[in-house]
Design an enzyme around this catalytic site. Structure first.
Site, PDB file in Angstrom:
ATOM      1  N   ASP A 225     -12.974   4.706   2.046  1.00 19.59           N
ATOM      2  CA  ASP A 225     -11.519   4.725   2.210  1.00 19.59           C
ATOM      3  C   ASP A 225     -11.035   6.173   2.234  1.00 19.59           C
ATOM      4  O   ASP A 225     -10.894   6.813   1.197  1.00 19.59           O
ATOM      5  CB  ASP A 225     -10.880   3.941   1.052  1.00 19.59           C
ATOM      6  CG  ASP A 225      -9.361   3.888   1.154  1.00 19.59           C
ATOM      7  OD1 ASP A 225      -8.791   4.415   2.125  1.00 19.59           O
ATOM      8  OD2 ASP A 225      -8.732   3.314   0.244  1.00 19.59           O
TER       9      ASP A 225
ATOM     10  N   LYS B 297       2.822  11.614  -3.534  1.00 13.85           N
ATOM     11  CA  LYS B 297       1.872  10.857  -4.355  1.00 13.85           C
ATOM     12  C   LYS B 297       0.829  11.775  -4.987  1.00 13.85           C
ATOM     13  O   LYS B 297       0.270  11.475  -6.038  1.00 13.85           O
ATOM     14  CB  LYS B 297       1.178   9.817  -3.466  1.00 13.85           C
ATOM     15  CG  LYS B 297       0.276   8.845  -4.189  1.00 13.85           C
ATOM     16  CD  LYS B 297      -0.194   7.781  -3.219  1.00 13.85           C
ATOM     17  CE  LYS B 297      -1.385   7.013  -3.701  1.00 13.85           C
ATOM     18  NZ  LYS B 297      -1.871   6.093  -2.649  1.00 13.85           N
TER      19      LYS B 297
ATOM     20  N   GLU C 184      -7.276   0.548  -4.195  1.00 17.49           N
ATOM     21  CA  GLU C 184      -7.219   0.487  -2.739  1.00 17.49           C
ATOM     22  C   GLU C 184      -8.529   0.026  -2.094  1.00 17.49           C
ATOM     23  O   GLU C 184      -8.512  -0.890  -1.268  1.00 17.49           O
ATOM     24  CB  GLU C 184      -6.758   1.839  -2.172  1.00 17.49           C
ATOM     25  CG  GLU C 184      -5.266   2.048  -2.407  1.00 17.49           C
ATOM     26  CD  GLU C 184      -4.817   3.495  -2.356  1.00 17.49           C
ATOM     27  OE1 GLU C 184      -5.623   4.356  -1.939  1.00 17.49           O
ATOM     28  OE2 GLU C 184      -3.667   3.771  -2.726  1.00 17.49           O
TER      29      GLU C 184
ATOM     30  N   ASP D 233       0.875  -1.166   0.000  1.00 16.42           N
ATOM     31  CA  ASP D 233       0.000   0.000   0.000  1.00 16.42           C
ATOM     32  C   ASP D 233       0.915   1.220   0.000  1.00 16.42           C
ATOM     33  O   ASP D 233       1.459   1.594   1.028  1.00 16.42           O
ATOM     34  CB  ASP D 233      -0.894  -0.034   1.255  1.00 16.42           C
ATOM     35  CG  ASP D 233      -1.713   1.244   1.410  1.00 16.42           C
ATOM     36  OD1 ASP D 233      -1.709   2.074   0.489  1.00 16.42           O
ATOM     37  OD2 ASP D 233      -2.376   1.396   2.458  1.00 16.42           O
TER      38      ASP D 233
END
Lengths: 155, 570
Positions: B161, B66, B139, B7
């Site tokens: 999430d 990211k 994810e 992850d």
């Protein structure tokens, strides 16, 4: 490839070749086929792609209707005049709307009309009648697509 | 075959793998499961994780890179691919040292509605880090997988999430080991980091600190203090922390009311997205909501989600680990050819072509199951036109200019014909990784062209090759070398590292470490690997504790010497 694409989607999923498809049965058949492919070992991407295309075509009312009519060898004609006028008026109504709230309300009404038309199609067995109503559905749907995008795009 | 799930998060990263049928999470820094996705550089050499935040000699640490994935934006001369590659190399090295096996392949997770460019960039980062990507998975899908396997449930479930940088919401149908994604949506610029910023802003204002005068490191410290207050608020109604800037102490505070105020807008946005996804999924009720991502640890978020969905909330799997665990399960499933586990994911964002006039011709709609191929026919609009230009875009907006541009390509060499005669077919394919392949050909004559979509703004192929070559030259460990050699090198490196560290340690830790280091170098000479592994763990724990102390000292504004004194008094 050509041979794969000529497979009849309804037969492939083992459901009756009708617009009035049992969506739960279709999904179940789709999942079973997925599982089968998966269980056969190294998954063939082309086969999975075919499976996904077939499922997508039959699970969406527009592509399902188009596919069904194509199988019956029926060309989709122009809309009946009466319906065409109604749709034209709807379009004018929408273009005159001033704010997002009204557009959202319009969208809800149009979604309902869309659903009702789909129900009506499911109950229509006469093919030429079916083709006419399907034209209306297709119009509502592309109109709806535009309305949805407009509502989605506001900020 | 050793395969892992990674992850690669905006704020933290986690690695998991399957051992004897059970998921295991790689522990770092003495018992922690997350590695901060933070990199700093000393003389060009990357330092990753907690150390990157602490190392005083390094460049300012790079956070949340990211968020820049798929863009060519650089921070301190580095773009997101390079920084992510450094994080991945670090995770690879740590995992291999911990587990004692070379990683053969990995599944890396990405936010569900990461664009094609962002996915490609993630793959590039992995290949620079020398990691073979088995697959990229979304994810929330990974979180659902971990949940479904753990609970063995059938039904329709949603995954909420909410991480440090991104928000994703997916609806899945779970039937006997089949995980079918029905719809997904999210926002790449919506995460807990934004709340930390607001907390810091509030305290700057309240304390009369002029933000413009702060150095990069001062800003980072302020955000860390804010983040820590946010995480600690669950237990009480208000939290105070000291923030030191320019030799002065400031009292930073956060109350439950303030947090609610700062988080409200972001949470409302997550609920708007969720509502849209539920609509897209065309289902009327869900059997539960699975929580993932660090933000869902917040009691406030939990409460709002529970009230909004009015259904069972599943939060018993660690929301910080659940995505990596799901990725590990899927990786293991692929490698062991597990027939009872099947994942059907979807295209997260609509793909289309810009038409004359700037509108978008939508070719693959969002939430279409993958892999998929769609074709469209185009033609020329002028007599004797010999080429057609296409621009591929991704997004839900009506106009191409509002969508993300993925690629531009031209099919040329069409023989002169009257307008409307040539039949140009454009084929869009999306593979199981969610990556796009394009093909265009003229049907009557068979002129064809295959287009690979590369981040137009990311790394070129030449750049990739040069970075890869460097990575190989720098590789200290030959892939062929055995587990023992890996451990040995790791330990030698560790001994060197400890040499410089020893004097900084508080006395008690210093003595303990010195003794264990002596034993370790003996064990190394004897090549007693059981003993080596044992000693390594003990030393890592000492180091982990030391890092913790320093971090909390920094955050509460105490000097490290204060802590050492305190421990000496014990």
């Amino acid at each position: 490839m050509e041979c794969k694409e000529s497979r009849n989607y309804f037969e492939f999923f083992d459901v009756p070749a009708s617009f009035n498809v049992d969506e739960a049965a279709l999904t179940l058949a789709y999942l079973r086929k997925q599982q089968q492919l998966h269980a056969d070992g190294d998954v063939d991407d082309a086969e999975t792609t075919f499976l996904n295309s077939a499922y997508k075509t039959l699970s969406n009312p527009i592509s399902r209707g188009e596919y069904f009519l194509k199988l019956q060898g029926i060309d989709i004609d122009a809309m009946p005049t009466e319906a065409a006028i109604e749709m034209f008026e709807l379009r004018e109504q929408y273009d005159a709307l001033q704010n997002d709230e009204d557009r959202e309300h319009f969208q809800l009404e149009l979604e309902k009309k869309n659903e009702l038309t789909i129900e009506k199609l499911k109950e229509t067995s006469d093919l030429s009648e079916f083709a006419k109503i399907f034209c209306v559905l297709r119009f509502i749907n592309s109109f709806l697509e535009k309305v949805r995008t407009d509502v989605y795009s506001r900020d | 075959m050793f395969t892992v799930g990674i992850d690669l998060g905006t704020t933290t990263s986690v690695v998991a793998y399957i051992e004897d049928g059970a998921p295991k999470i790689v522990e770092v820094d003495g018992g922690k499961i997350t590695t901060p996705s933070v990199v700093s550089y000393v003389g060009g050499q990357p330092i990753v994780g907690r150390e990157a935040i602490l190392n005083g000699n390094s460049s300012a640490p790079l956070f949340s890179m990211k968020r820049l994935m798929g863009s060519d934006e650089k921070v301190a001369g580095k773009n997101a691919v390079e920084v992510s590659a450094d994080i991945l190399s670090h995770l690879k090295r740590i995992t291999e040292a911990k587990v004692g096996k070379q990683i053969d392949s990995a599944i890396i997770t990405v936010p569900a509605h990461f664009s094609d460019l962002q996915r490609t960039a993630t793959k590039q980062a992995a290949s620079i880090a020398g990691i073979k990507v088995l697959r990229l998975i979304n994810e929330p899908t990974a979180a659902a997988l971990a949940f479904g396997i753990d609970k063995n449930k059938n039904g329709v479930f949603a995954v909420y999430d909410f991480g440090g940088g991104t928000f994703d919401f997916s609806v899945l149908r779970l039937v006997d080991g089949i995980f079918q994604v029905l719809a997904t949506g999210g926002d790449n610029y919506l995460g807990g980091d934004d709340i930390d910023n607001k907390i810091a802003e509030y305290n700057f204002q309240k304390q009369g600190i002029n933000k413009k005068e702060l150095s990069e490191k001062d800003m980072i410290a302020a955000h860390l203090v804010s983040k820590l207050m946010k995480e600690q608020l669950g237990e009480s109604d208000s939290v105070h922390k000291k923030y030191i800037y320019d030799g002065q102490e400031f009292d930073f505070e956060l109350t439950a009311d303030l947090l609610e105020k700062f988080a409200e807008e972001l949470i409302r946005k997550t609920l708007d997205i969720s509502t849209q996804v539920l609509k897209d999924a065309k289902i009327h009720s869900i059997d539960g909501v699975v929580l993932a991502g660090g933000m869902t640890k917040s009691p406030l978020v939990k409460r709002v989600v529970r009230d909004f969905f009015k259904t069972q909330i599943y939060d018993d799997l660690n929301p910080e680990a659940v995505v990596a665990v799901g990725a590990a399960i899927q990786a293991d499933g692929i490698v062991t050819k597990n027939k009872n586990l099947l994942l059907i994911d979807v295209v997260p964002l609509t793909l289309g072509i810009e038409t004359v006039g700037g509108a978008v011709d939508k070719i693959i709609h969002r939430n279409t199951p993958i892999p998929i191929v769609e074709k469209r026919e185009y033609t020329t609009y002028q007599d004797n036109q010999t080429g057609i230009k296409f621009r591929v875009v991704q997004g839900e907006r009506a106009l191409a200019k509002d969508c993300r541009s993925l690629a531009t390509f031209e099919l040329s060499g069409i023989p002169p014909m009257p307008a409307g005669m040539p039949r140009v077919i454009v084929e869009f394919g999306v593979d199981v990784n969610g990556l796009l392949n394009l093909k265009a050909y003229e049907k009557t004559l068979g002129i064809s062209q295959t287009i690979t979509v590369e981040p137009s703004s990311g790394l070129s192929n030449d750049e990739m090759i040069s970075i890869l070559q460097k990575a190989f030259e720098n590789a200290e460990v030959d892939a062929e070398k055995s587990k023992e050699i890996t451990i040995q090198i790791e330990c030698e490196r560790m001994l060197k590292f400890w040499d410089s560290l020893l004097n900084d340690l508080p006395e008690q830790a210093h003595n303990e470490a010195e003794q264990k280091l002596g034993e370790l170098s003996n064990a190394l000479k004897k090549k007693d690997f059981t003993e080596i592994v044992k000693l390594k763990t003990i030393l890592e724990n000492i180091y982990g504790q030391y890092l913790d102390d320093i971090i909390s000292a920094r955050l509460s504004g105490k000097a490290i010497s204060d802590i050492q004194e305190k421990q000496l008094c014990k």
